[in-house]
Design a protein around this motif. Structure first.
Motif, mmCIF file in Angstrom:
data_model
loop_
_atom_site.group_PDB
_atom_site.id
_atom_site.type_symbol
_atom_site.label_atom_id
_atom_site.label_comp_id
_atom_site.label_asym_id
_atom_site.label_seq_id
_atom_site.Cartn_x
_atom_site.Cartn_y
_atom_site.Cartn_z
ATOM 1 N N ILE A 30 0.839 -1.198 0.000
ATOM 2 C CA ILE A 30 0.000 0.000 0.000
ATOM 3 C C ILE A 30 0.872 1.244 0.000
ATOM 4 O O ILE A 30 0.624 2.188 -0.745
ATOM 5 N N ARG A 31 1.910 1.240 0.826
ATOM 6 C CA ARG A 31 2.823 2.387 0.883
ATOM 7 C C ARG A 31 3.459 2.621 -0.488
ATOM 8 O O ARG A 31 3.566 3.754 -0.958
ATOM 9 N N GLU A 32 3.898 1.547 -1.134
ATOM 10 C CA GLU A 32 4.531 1.658 -2.455
ATOM 11 C C GLU A 32 3.545 2.188 -3.491
ATOM 12 O O GLU A 32 3.889 3.055 -4.299
ATOM 13 N N LEU A 33 2.314 1.696 -3.469
ATOM 14 C CA LEU A 33 1.304 2.161 -4.429
ATOM 15 C C LEU A 33 0.939 3.622 -4.192
ATOM 16 O O LEU A 33 0.733 4.375 -5.153
ATOM 17 N N ARG A 34 0.877 4.044 -2.946
ATOM 18 C CA ARG A 34 0.607 5.452 -2.645
ATOM 19 C C ARG A 34 1.714 6.342 -3.178
ATOM 20 O O ARG A 34 1.454 7.415 -3.725
ATOM 21 N N GLN A 39 3.663 10.179 -7.323
ATOM 22 C CA GLN A 39 4.596 10.499 -8.402
ATOM 23 C C GLN A 39 3.852 10.721 -9.717
ATOM 24 O O GLN A 39 4.175 11.634 -10.476
ATOM 25 N N LEU A 40 2.852 9.903 -9.977
ATOM 26 C CA LEU A 40 2.062 10.040 -11.203
ATOM 27 C C LEU A 40 1.280 11.351 -11.182
ATOM 28 O O LEU A 40 1.231 12.059 -12.193
ATOM 29 N N GLU A 41 0.703 11.687 -10.046
ATOM 30 C CA GLU A 41 -0.033 12.947 -9.926
ATOM 31 C C GLU A 41 0.902 14.135 -10.155
ATOM 32 O O GLU A 41 0.542 15.086 -10.847
ATOM 33 N N ALA A 42 2.094 14.085 -9.617
ATOM 34 C CA ALA A 42 3.064 15.158 -9.820
ATOM 35 C C ALA A 42 3.443 15.271 -11.297
ATOM 36 O O ALA A 42 3.553 16.384 -11.834
ATOM 37 N N ARG A 46 2.851 18.482 -13.691
ATOM 38 C CA ARG A 46 3.956 19.114 -14.438
ATOM 39 C C ARG A 46 3.617 19.215 -15.914
ATOM 40 O O ARG A 46 3.855 20.248 -16.548
ATOM 41 N N ARG A 47 3.065 18.140 -16.466
ATOM 42 C CA ARG A 47 2.713 18.166 -17.894
ATOM 43 C C ARG A 47 1.627 19.203 -18.173
ATOM 44 O O ARG A 47 1.684 19.900 -19.176
ATOM 45 N N ALA A 48 0.654 19.293 -17.282
ATOM 46 C CA ALA A 48 -0.412 20.287 -17.455
ATOM 47 C C ALA A 48 0.172 21.699 -17.383
ATOM 48 O O ALA A 48 -0.209 22.572 -18.178
#
Length: 58
Positions: A30-34, A39-42, A46-48
């Protein structure tokens, strides 16, 4: 209470070692997936931001 807190702090004196290990493994996953989700949200933000900057400069 957060699921990680519950997995890690729940009294485990009545559990066998396999159950305790399963709890630790679940908490770790769970910690790894969070972290990956953060990271994906960041990256998405950044792309936006880059798209907006290009749109303003164009």
């Amino acid at each position: 209470m957060d699921i990680l807190d519950r997995l890690e702090r729940e009294p485990s004196y009545c559990e066998n070692s396999d159950a305790r290990q399963l709890r630790r493994d679940a908490a770790s996953e769970i910690r790894e997936l969070r972290l990956k989700a953060q990271q994906l949200e960041a990256l998405i933000q950044r792309r936006a931001s880059q798209k907006m900057a290009r749109g303003v400069m164009a």
